[in-house]
Design a protein around this motif. Structure first.
Motif: not given
Length: 380
Positions: A135-150, A317-320, A323-327
């Motif tokens: 889950i942490s890895q998936v969240i990492g890729w999601i926020y990476f894409l969110a920041w890239s697309v932003s 991206g920031g929230i995720l 969240l990844q750091m917490v997980l």
């Protein structure tokens, strides 16, 4: 055709000779093993050590534990004291049992001195749950894409309006400098072998913090910042320009980088330290870059020209990322990932706070129509 065939044979003979000489001159045997192994607590795994070539004698491989997050490493994992690589064998396997959550780092040492020229390190990480890791890895890729697309909503907004009025030039200039500094840091730690070796010597039990996606993200961000600048040169900008305050900050940042370069050349600091100075420039820029845009929105009483899509994706991206750091902290029983690195956590939180401010400005405070804003600007 005969001459061509003779030339091919001669070239093939030369290549064979070079390969044979290289094989004779380098008779060392190298060991290969996974750099990192993640296990769920109370689980077992079979690890394989591979040799570059079969040995003409038995090789004893010992496990030299150099780091453990617990006082007794055997409370984290159970490792054999040594394993035997038989004669003419190219690999050997061993079992490892995970117990309590924690981390253990071990180096492989052998009685064959040729192997000791390139020490092999294995880092064992025992976590609460592999599911949480996924889950942490998936969240990492999601926020990476969110920041890239932003970055793209702002490009679209500028193109649609054929104007950059509302996009603060101080923000663009600071952002470009920040991501250039971040790119230098990432490229050095990811691609320069000397820097990577220096990092490993300083942090023998650490993991390189830069991955391929970090390099791609920073270079991609620099490219999009340059697109902003091109649009600012081509479209209506309403007399906007970079303020003297931002110019002074940029001069200070680049003077700091230049002076640090001379200090590194003089060998007063290491090149790894020099790269970390670029990361400090990035951190400083992140702390101040949002302020000019927020103040500009306040002064204009409008967010027209400042893409809310950019804000929403950056907020996601920031929230995720938090969240990844917490997980990760929970899964590794390492809450210092958050509280031990307040800079990283604080910057993520800082960005989220400004994104909330921008959303409040856009959706609550300044909801006037574009037509009203245009009339107001003409009157001003």
């Amino acid at each position: 055709m005969a001459g061509l065939s003779l030339a091919k044979r001669w070239l093939s003979a030369q290549l064979l000779l070079l390969w044979t000489l290289a094989s004779i001159s380098d008779c060392r045997m190298y060991l290969f093993a996974p750099a990192a192994v993640t296990l769920e607590e109370y689980s077992k795994a079979n690890i394989t050590i591979t040799s570059s070539s079969p040995s003409n004698q038995s090789v004893v491989i010992q496990f030299n534990v150099t780091y453990s997050s617990k006082s007794n490493y055997s409370s984290v994992v159970t490792l054999p004291e040594q394993v035997l690589l038989p004669v003419e064998a190219s690999s050997v396997s061993f079992n490892v049992t995970a117990h309590d959550v924690g981390q253990v780092t071990t180096f492989l040492l052998s009685n064959n001195t040729d192997n000791n020229s390139l020490p092999v390190r294995i880092r064992f990480m025992v976590v609460h749950s592999n599911v949480v890791s996924v889950i942490s890895q998936v969240i990492g890729w999601i926020y990476f894409l969110a920041w890239s697309v932003s970055f793209y909503p702002q490009v679209w907004e500028n193109w649609r309006r054929k104007s950059v009025v509302g996009l603060n030039f101080d923000f663009v200039a600071l952002n470009l400098t920040g991501f250039i500094a971040y790119s230098v840091f990432n490229i050095g730690l990811f691609w320069v072998p000397y820097i990577k070796e220096e990092f490993l010597n300083r942090n023998p039990n650490g993991i390189n913090p830069v991955d391929a996606n970090d390099v791609f993200f920073s270079l991609h961000a620099v490219l999009l910042c340059l697109v902003y600048i091109i649009q600012a040169a081509a479209y209506e900008r309403g007399g906007q320009k970079v303020s003297w305050t931002a110019r002074i900050l940029l001069v200070i940042a680049w003077l700091f980088a230049l002076v640090s370069l001379f200090v590194a050349v003089a060998k007063q600091i290491t090149w790894l330290d020099y790269l970390y100075y670029f990361s400090y420039i990035k951190l400083a820029v992140t702390l101040v870059k949002y302020v000019p845009q927020a103040f500009m929105n306040y002064r204009r009483q409008s967010t027209e020209g400042w893409s809310i899509g950019n804000v929403l994706l950056d907020f996601t991206g920031g929230i995720l990322s938090i969240l990844q750091m917490v997980l990760q902290s929970y899964n590794n029983d390492e809450w210092k990932l958050i509280f031990g690195d307040p800079t990283k956590f604080g910057l993520g939180l800082f960005s989220v706070v400004f994104d909330i401010l921008f959303m409040t400005q856009h959706y609550c405070l300044y909801r006037r129509s574009s037509q009203y804003e245009a009339v107001s600007e003409q009157e001003d």
